[in-house]
Scaffold this motif. Structure first.
Motif: not given
Length: 762
Positions: A532-540
């Motif tokens: 299961e893959v969610g929405i990323p909360n990590l951005r460059r």
């Protein structure tokens, strides 16, 4: 009517009224007490009882008015005497209601008793006890009662210490996680018998820390235990583990060292040394100290194996068995590590057999007609033994085997150890997935009896030495065939028959140093249908990393971050100038940061190119965040496992170094079974070369990502159904081999002869 006759008549009314009260004929009792008041208004007890009856009838305002009216004309010097009389009546009736389990009425009566005697500690304790029974107890219950303040100043107050012990036990068994429960326990220390209180607090601490998975409050209770028994070894051992598990790593290391300093015997020193190593490994950033501790631990083990002592208690046995846990993190020396593990496991087994002879004899005599005629079995009974079939790496990976099991050929049993009702969907999925689920505790004898009673054919252990309870159960041999899979490397316990592997995860020479028979599946020892893959909360941009930069990522725990491998990673970073290194998940934050910064600066790399990322709450978000990386750099000598699978599933290129031991070949087998060779290194030089090449070659990274996405359709790593079929074939072949050996044994003994001897699987 004369005064004497009036008093006699009033006494008679009182007796009749009280008998009506005892019969719960409240209306009759009220009428009689009203008559008594009319005849003898100066007799205050009539008002007290009348108010109690009105209270029991739900007329609280009327009850209070009745008592107040009686108090108005009492002389000041008589107030205390009359108040005490009312208090005694309220208390007596509360006790009577309690005997009939009328807890609401008892609670109401004691609330009014509290109003007139707020410093009556016994009454406050009874009130708390009633709220526990009524399930209305909250953290504010203790705070509002002022019981803690009273206990702290109770030198002049009288109360029943046995009642305090009972109420405290009720609270700690029901709501031990409330902060005020801990404060009440602390306030009780001066008043209770030390050994009884110590036993209660230590039991509570263990339950909270492990069964309830709350190590921080578990540590608080252990700290209270130390107030009663300073320098008690078992308390220090438990407190050190609580600190380590709750993230207070430096305190955990310090307490572990105190524990070690108290040890006098070799066995105890081995166990205490393991706890010190555990502290260093979980904290991270203390590899120099850990290295010395490992060397010392190996010396202790060498002495112990030479002496071959008989261990006299199950806790000693289990702690000894798990004392080798961190050796694969320290070095990739498969033959040496396995030899040590096997020798320790043999010592564990020998000691356990002495204490459990009767139980083992029972299991050893479990030959039945079904076992002797295996071909007639319609379904094989497969038992899965684990404490981690829930939100845990084992839980995420094992589910596809149970999902695809053929129910026409196999009957599934689940033995859920240290079960806690978390309401987590994955745990409940496992419970509902098996034909019969057992929600068990930590008593190895009871667990083994449960497995034996179910007449399990093949018991599959998913925990190995990550859980001492599982090891105890396996050593008792409650099932004729016992198999280790997934949870860790093999335990080396002599009663385990097989260890599941594949063509890659163990080298061809591995059988020479494994006690268990290695059973190699044809392709892979693990497969999943996906994650299961969610929405990323990590951005460059949030990390102040330019869009064109190359991002390397390490997402392993501190235990796996060996300095030799970090040095290789820094050399990669140095060779790729416009690159950054993300380090995700750390325990002792400042120590880990300083450790990495020192390693970077030693290679001439600015600390500005390092980013330290905290863990995220949800696994699905963690997986989504992996895509921020251009390349994931694996750890060595202990590779990623679940993290490697997640990385490959997300299509991120991976660099791994292959070693000798199981832990150093996990990523290798997963990459091979995903159809990817790029990134597999066989030495330090290749590890650096692959890291640099993948960082500099965008086209190669895109090719690997495309291959990984395509592999979802065809690769063995992503085919849970096919993997399950291969596991099922292995189970049936194991059973057939077992059956054939029984046939040979029985033919030697004669058709009508029975034997308790089990066939050898070595």
């Amino acid at each position: 009517m004369t005064q004497i006759s009036s008093l006699r008549y009033t006494d008679n009314l009182h007796q009749q009224a009280y008998q009506s009260l005892l019969k719960n004929d409240f209306q009759q009792a009220i009428s009689l007490y009203e008559q008594a008041i009319e005849i003898e208004p100066e007799l205050k007890s009539s008002y007290w009882y009348l108010g109690v009856l009105l209270l029991l009838q739900g007329q609280e305002t009327e009850a209070q008015s009745t008592w107040l009216m009686a108090m108005l004309d009492i002389e000041e010097n008589e107030i205390e005497k009359n108040t005490q009389e009312l208090a005694e009546i309220l208390q007596a009736e509360a006790n009577r209601q309690n005997t009939f389990d009328n807890y609401h009425q008892a609670h109401l009566l004691r609330q009014h008793l509290q109003e007139i005697q707020p410093r009556n500690i016994d009454n406050l304790l009874y009130l708390i006890q009633l709220e526990v029974k009524l399930a209305t107890f909250t953290n504010e219950t203790i705070e509002n009662s002022q019981i803690i303040n009273l206990l702290q100043k109770s030198s002049k107050l009288e109360f029943t210490t046995d009642l305090l012990q009972t109420v405290l036990q009720n609270i700690l068994e029901t709501v031990p996680l409330f902060p005020k429960s801990i404060e009440l326990a602390q306030a009780s220390i001066p008043h209770l018998e030390p050994q009884k209180l110590l036993s209660l607090l230590l039991r509570t601490s263990v339950t909270v820390a492990y069964s309830m998975q709350a190590p921080t409050p578990g540590a608080k209770y252990a700290e209270l235990c130390l107030k009663i028994a300073p320098n008690h070894p078992e308390i220090l051992r438990h407190l050190a583990a609580c600190y380590q598990n709750s993230g207070e790593h430096l305190r955990g290391i310090e307490i572990a060292k105190q524990y070690y300093a108290l040890m006098t015997t070799l066995v105890d020193k081995v166990q205490a040394s393991s706890l010190v190593i555990r502290g260093f490994m979980h904290a991270g950033g203390y590899w120099e100290e850990a290295n010395l501790a490992f060397q010392h631990q190996e010396e202790l083990f060498t002495q112990l194996i030479a002496e071959q002592p008989i261990l006299d208690g199950i806790p000693h046995m289990c702690r000894l068995l798990t004392g080798t846990y961190f050796f694969p993190y320290w070095r990739d020396a498969a033959a040496t590590n396995r030899k040590l593990q096997n020798q320790v496991a043999h010592l564990f087994q020998s000691s356990l057999e002495i204490g459990r002879q009767e139980l083992q004899a029972k299991y050893q005599s479990q030959l039945t007609a079904k076992k002797a005629h295996g071909n007639q079995v319609k379904k094989l009974k497969i038992g899965y033994l684990s404490a981690y079939l829930k939100r845990h790496s084992v839980g995420w990976l094992a589910r596809w085997l149970l999902e695809h099991h053929n129910r026409d050929r196999f009957e599934l049993y689940g033995y859920f150890l240290s079960y806690k009702d978390t309401q987590h969907p994955l745990q409940e999925w496992y419970v509902n997935q098996v034909d019969k689920a057992h929600k068990l505790g930590t008593n190895s004898g009871e667990i083994a009896e449960c497995i034996y009673a179910d007449d399990i054919d093949i018991l599959v252990d998913l925990d190995s030495i990550t859980l001492d309870i599982s090891c105890e159960v396996l050593a008792l041999k409650p099932a004729p065939i016992q198999v280790s899979w997934l949870g860790w490397d093999a335990s080396g316990i002599p009663t385990v028959d097989y260890y599941i592997a594949d063509p890659y995860v163990l080298p061809d020479t591995a059988q020479s140093y494994y006690a268990e028979k290695i059973w190699r599946l044809p392709e892979t020892y693990i497969a999943v249908d996906g994650f299961e893959v969610g929405i990323p909360n990590l951005r460059r941009e949030d990390l102040d990393i330019p869009p064109e930069a190359i991002v390397y990522l390490s997402a392993q725990g501190n235990c796996k971050r060996h300095p030799d491998t970090i040095n290789l990673q820094m050399q990669i970073l140095k060779a790729v100038p416009h690159s950054y290194f993300l380090i995700k998940g750390f325990a002792e934050e400042e120590a880990v940061k300083q450790f990495f910064i020192q390693m970077a600066e030693a290679e001439g790399i600015s600390a500005e190119r390092l980013r330290f990322l905290p863990d995220v709450a949800l696994e699905s978000v963690h997986r989504a965040n992996l895509t921020i990386a251009d390349v994931v750099l694996d750890t060595y000598p202990y590779n990623g496992a679940t993290t490697t699978l997640e990385t490959l599933w997300m299509g991120v290129p991976l660099v791994t170094k292959v070693g000798e031991q199981f832990a150093a070949r996990n990523s290798y087998t997963m990459m091979m079974n995903a159809g990817i060779c790029e990134g597999i290194a066989w030495n330090d030089s290749e590890y650096i070369d692959w890291g640099v090449r993948l960082g500099q070659d965008a086209a190669l990274r895109q090719k690997i990502t495309w291959q990984l996405y395509q592999s979802r359709r065809t690769a063995p790593l992503w085919n849970g159904a096919k993997f399950t079929q291969q596991m099922e074939e292995a189970f049936e072949q194991m059973w057939q081999k077992y059956h054939n050996q029984w046939k040979k044994l029985l033919s030697k003994c004669g058709k009508n002869t029975t034997t308790n001897k089990k066939p050898s699987f070595s």
